[in-house]
Design a protein around this motif. Structure first.
Motif, PDB file in Angstrom:
ATOM      1  N   GLU A  36       1.269   6.305  -7.330  1.00 52.11           N
ATOM      2  CA  GLU A  36       0.122   7.099  -7.756  1.00 52.11           C
ATOM      3  C   GLU A  36       0.419   8.595  -7.677  1.00 52.11           C
ATOM      4  O   GLU A  36       0.156   9.347  -8.616  1.00 52.11           O
ATOM      5  N   GLU A  88       2.374   1.907  -3.398  1.00 58.48           N
ATOM      6  CA  GLU A  88       1.296   2.268  -4.323  1.00 58.48           C
ATOM      7  C   GLU A  88       0.944   3.750  -4.197  1.00 58.48           C
ATOM      8  O   GLU A  88       0.687   4.418  -5.199  1.00 58.48           O
ATOM      9  N   THR A 112       0.818  -1.213   0.000  1.00 57.11           N
ATOM     10  CA  THR A 112       0.000   0.000   0.000  1.00 57.11           C
ATOM     11  C   THR A 112       0.849   1.259   0.000  1.00 57.11           C
ATOM     12  O   THR A 112       0.532   2.231  -0.699  1.00 57.11           O
ATOM     13  N   ALA A 150       6.379   0.022 -10.235  1.00 55.99           N
ATOM     14  CA  ALA A 150       6.768  -0.903  -9.174  1.00 55.99           C
ATOM     15  C   ALA A 150       7.776  -1.902  -9.735  1.00 55.99           C
ATOM     16  O   ALA A 150       7.621  -2.393 -10.849  1.00 55.99           O
TER      17      ALA A 150
END
Length: 137
Positions: free
Chosen positions: A12, A8, A5, A23
C-alpha cells in the motif's frame, strides 16, 4: 494467496509512491522498476525487519573463475557496506537487510535502498563485466 499484514502495508505504501508493486507470496512482494524485478520479503512475526533483493544480477558459466568471482563479491560488499552479494549455484544475487520501527519507516527507506542495490550491481559489473548472460541494470 493471502498476503500478511506487514507486506500489505509495504504494498500500500509503495503503491502510494507510484511504485509498481504486487504480492507474490504471503511474505513477499515484487517491485518492478525500469524492467528490474526486486523482491521485498517481510515476516509477519517480525515487523521490524525486511530484506530487499535483486536476484540474478550475473550468471556464472563453466569458464568463470570462481576465486575471482568471490573476490569481486567481497570487494563490492566492502565498497558498499550495506549490500550483500550472494553466489548461489551459478547465479549472483544482491540484497540488503534492514531493521526498522515498522512498515511506515521501511516504506520510506525502500527508494534509497533500491538505488543502493543498483549501485552494488553497477560496481559488480564494473569489476566483473556483464557476464555470459547479462541483464540490464
Amino acid at each position: 494467496m493471502q498476503a500478511n499484514t506487514q507486506i500489505e502495508h509495504y504494498i500500500e505504501g509503495l503503491g502510494a509512491m507510484d511504485f509498481q508493486v504486487e504480492a507474490i507470496d504471503t511474505h513477499a512482494a515484487r517491485i518492478t522498476l525500469e524492467s528490474l524485478e526486486f523482491v521485498l520479503v517481510v515476516a509477519e512475526d517480525e515487523p521490524a525487519f525486511f530484506q530487499l533483493m535483486l536476484p540474478g544480477i550475473w550468471q556464472a558459466d563453466a569458464g568463470t573463475d570462481r576465486a575471482q568471482l568471490l573476490d569481486i563479491a567481497n570487494d563490492v560488499m566492502n565498497a558498499i557496506k550495506a549490500a550483500k552479494v550472494v553466489i548461489h549455484g551459478e547465479a549472483v544475487h544482491v540484497s540488503v537487510e534492514q531493521f526498522v520501527e515498522g512498515p511506515e519507516q521501511g516504506v520510506a527507506l525502500v527508494p534509497g535502498l533500491l538505488e543502493l542495490l543498483r549501485s552494488a550491481v553497477a560496481e559488480f559489473h564494473e569489476r566483473m563485466g556483464m557476464g555470459p548472460a547479462p541483464r540490464v541494470h
